[in-house]
Every structure is written in structure tokens, then in C-alpha cells.
Design a protein around this motif. Structure first.
Motif, PDB file in Angstrom:
ATOM      1  N   TRP A 140       2.002  -6.031   3.804  1.00 22.52           N
ATOM      2  CA  TRP A 140       0.792  -5.937   4.617  1.00 22.52           C
ATOM      3  C   TRP A 140      -0.486  -6.421   3.938  1.00 22.52           C
ATOM      4  O   TRP A 140      -1.434  -6.808   4.628  1.00 22.52           O
ATOM      5  N   ILE A 141      -0.527  -6.445   2.625  1.00 21.48           N
ATOM      6  CA  ILE A 141      -1.735  -6.919   1.930  1.00 21.48           C
ATOM      7  C   ILE A 141      -2.130  -8.341   2.334  1.00 21.48           C
ATOM      8  O   ILE A 141      -3.332  -8.640   2.454  1.00 21.48           O
ATOM      9  N   ALA A 182       0.037   0.140   5.501  1.00 24.40           N
ATOM     10  CA  ALA A 182       1.183  -0.008   4.599  1.00 24.40           C
ATOM     11  C   ALA A 182       1.744   1.355   4.193  1.00 24.40           C
ATOM     12  O   ALA A 182       2.962   1.570   4.199  1.00 24.40           O
ATOM     13  N   HIS A 232       3.038 -14.576   8.888  1.00 24.61           N
ATOM     14  CA  HIS A 232       3.282 -13.232   8.361  1.00 24.61           C
ATOM     15  C   HIS A 232       4.742 -12.842   8.504  1.00 24.61           C
ATOM     16  O   HIS A 232       5.330 -12.207   7.611  1.00 24.61           O
ATOM     17  N   PHE A 244     -11.632  -3.467   5.996  1.00 27.26           N
ATOM     18  CA  PHE A 244     -10.323  -3.962   6.435  1.00 27.26           C
ATOM     19  C   PHE A 244      -9.271  -3.759   5.354  1.00 27.26           C
ATOM     20  O   PHE A 244      -8.103  -3.532   5.663  1.00 27.26           O
ATOM     21  N   THR A 261      -5.777  -1.912   5.972  1.00 26.21           N
ATOM     22  CA  THR A 261      -4.502  -2.539   5.629  1.00 26.21           C
ATOM     23  C   THR A 261      -3.669  -1.635   4.731  1.00 26.21           C
ATOM     24  O   THR A 261      -2.464  -1.460   4.954  1.00 26.21           O
ATOM     25  N   TRP A 266      -2.441  -9.534   5.043  1.00 30.50           N
ATOM     26  CA  TRP A 266      -3.269  -9.503   6.244  1.00 30.50           C
ATOM     27  C   TRP A 266      -4.755  -9.597   5.901  1.00 30.50           C
ATOM     28  O   TRP A 266      -5.575  -9.951   6.749  1.00 30.50           O
ATOM     29  N   ILE A 267      -5.111  -9.277   4.656  1.00 27.42           N
ATOM     30  CA  ILE A 267      -6.503  -9.443   4.231  1.00 27.42           C
ATOM     31  C   ILE A 267      -6.878 -10.911   4.267  1.00 27.42           C
ATOM     32  O   ILE A 267      -7.978 -11.291   4.689  1.00 27.42           O
ATOM     33  N   ASP A 310       1.190  -6.351  14.209  1.00 34.09           N
ATOM     34  CA  ASP A 310       0.580  -7.677  14.068  1.00 34.09           C
ATOM     35  C   ASP A 310      -0.296  -8.019  15.268  1.00 34.09           C
ATOM     36  O   ASP A 310      -1.435  -8.466  15.124  1.00 34.09           O
ATOM     37  N   LEU A 319      -3.393  -5.836  15.242  1.00 37.20           N
ATOM     38  CA  LEU A 319      -4.377  -6.253  14.243  1.00 37.20           C
ATOM     39  C   LEU A 319      -5.173  -7.468  14.713  1.00 37.20           C
ATOM     40  O   LEU A 319      -6.379  -7.554  14.492  1.00 37.20           O
TER      41      LEU A 319
END
Length: 251
Positions: free
Chosen positions: A45-46, A14, A83, A6, A10, A48-49, A119, A122
């Protein structure tokens, strides 16, 4: 789905989004560097981890409850909201497009379409993958349905003593008697618990809990003697493995 996979997804998102924005806003390329756009997108976007780990934990805790799917979807929507908050904060503070004509809060209007679609995508992707992992991790069936004549019998794996391949059939020696099933031996091997079912020959699998003795036939040959007196030859390819297994199993 593993975290490192993932992370790669991600970072790829990005980089791709950063490139698209930079190329789309070609009129500002003399004022904005590609490097700064990519760093800005990585910053967006990081996180999102973290979202992935939150959804993973939420899935494990609530997916089997009565309202599990709704709670999981709710968690995803909350994360999207968070987010977006992070997106506004970072863009209004560090966006390379801050103060440029047509931008507001360091972004252009079409940015919102990209972010919303990604989003939502994901969330769907993570939930779908987590459900797929759950299906892969389902335990083997607790019961085998066996037939003899017109009667059906239900047998737990622990009741199976020995399996022997005979052409296109497999003969099962169980505590309820002997059954013949039109299935290859491998189909049973794939679902039986591998900690107690060991292959001793290309045509034979034994339940180690029903073994009473290992008998030497000669220097290189070995036989397994089951508790009911049945004797089965161990193929030379499996002699070392079987000896080592029983040596480690006994005190």
C-alpha cells in the motif's frame, strides 16, 4: 490535502488490512507471524503515496481542460492497473502466505475484492479532496455588486477606498461614490485582499493605496488621512501594526 495526511491514511489502511487478513486466516497463524503480514501489506500500500502525487499533478494540469474529468479518471484507472501489477509481483515473491494451502501467488481469492474496492475508493477520495482544495483556493470575487436606489454598480476591490461599519450596515467609500450595504463589515474583510486592506479600528477598514498621510494626534493616538481628505482614527490596538506596515512599505 497534505501529503503527510495521506501517508497516515495509507499506513492505516495497510495495518487494518493486515490485521483483518491475519485474523481471517487463523488456521495459518502457527505458520505466519503478524509482523510479516503487516510488512507485506505496507509494501503493497505504500506505493499509493506515489499514486497520490501522480493524481495531484494530473489534477492540476488537466482538470480545467475540455476532457479533464475523463483524463483524470483514466489516470486513476491506469494507476489501479499498475498497483495490481505491483501487488502480484510483491505477493508472488514475498507474501507470507506463499505455498500455503488454498493460496495462489501468495494470496487468497477474497483478497482481490478488498484490493479492488480500496483502490477505487482511494481514487474517489483523492479526486474529491483535490476538488475540495481547489474550491477553497478560489480567489475572492473580482466584482462587488452595489446598489444605489434602483441602479446597480459593479465595483472592483481596488476601487474601494474605505469601509465603515454602521450598526448592521457597512458604508463603502468608492471611486464611484458612497454605497450602503446591509452586510457586516466582517463579510467584506473575509473576501477583500488582505495585502492592501487593513483594519485600523473595529469599525473601519482602509485601502492602503488611498492613504496620503499618517497624522499623530498625541503621543498614543494616530489618524489616517485619505487622499480625498477623509480622516479616520486608528484604534490604539492597531497603531503599532499600521505604523510598522507603512514603515516597511516605504523606501
Amino acid at each position: 490535502m497534505k501529503t503527510r495526511n495521506f501517508v497516515a491514511i495509507t499506513i492505516s489502511i495497510a495495518v487494518v488490512i493486515g490485521l483483518l487478513i491475519y485474523l481471517r486466516e487463523n488456521a495459518t497463524q502457527d505458520q505466519v507471524t503478524l509482523y510479516s503480514v503487516l510488512l507485506w501489506q505496507l509494501g503493497i500500500w505504500i506505493p499509493w503515496i506515489i499514486g497520490f502525487k501522480i493524481l495531484e499533478r494530473t489534477f492540476k494540469k488537466i482538470h480545467k481542460t475540455k476532457f479533464g474529468n475523463f483524463l483524470l479518471l483514466g489516470s486513476g484507472i491506469i494507476w489501479v492497473g499498475l498497483h495490481f501489477g505491483w501487488f502480484f509481483f510483491l505477493s508472488s515473491t514475498y507474501s507470507p502466505y506463499l505455498g500455503l494451502t488454498g493460496s495462489r501467488f501468495g494470496v487468497y481469492r477474497y483478497f482481490f475484492i478488498f484490493w479492488t474496492l480500496i483502490d477505487v475508493g482511494l481514487i474517489w477520495f483523492i479526486i474529491d479532496k483535490l476538488k475540495g482544495v481547489e474550491k477553497e483556493e478560489l480567489p475572492p470575487p473580482l466584482l462587488f455588486e452595489l446598489t444605489r436606489g434602483s441602479n446597480k454598480y459593479f465595483c472592483e476591490p481596488t476601487q474601494i477606498q474605505l469601509l465603515v461599519s454602521e450598526n448592521y450596515y457597512t458604508k463603502l467609500y468608492t471611486t464611484q461614490g458612497i454605497f450602503v450595504m446591509r452586510k457586516p463589515l466582517k463579510s467584506f474583510q473575509d473576501v477583500l485582499p488582505q495585502d492592501i486592506f487593513k483594519r485600523i479600528h473595529r469599525s473601519t477598514i482602509i485601502n492602503v493605496n488611498y492613504v496620503s498621510e499618517l497624522a499623530r494626534v498625541d503621543y498614543k493616538s494616530l489618524e489616517v488621512i485619505m487622499k480625498d481628505g477623509t480622516r479616520r482614527k486608528v484604534s490604539r490596538n492597531f497603531v503599532k501594526e499600521i505604523n510598522l506596515y507603512f514603515r516597511n512599505r516605504t523606501s
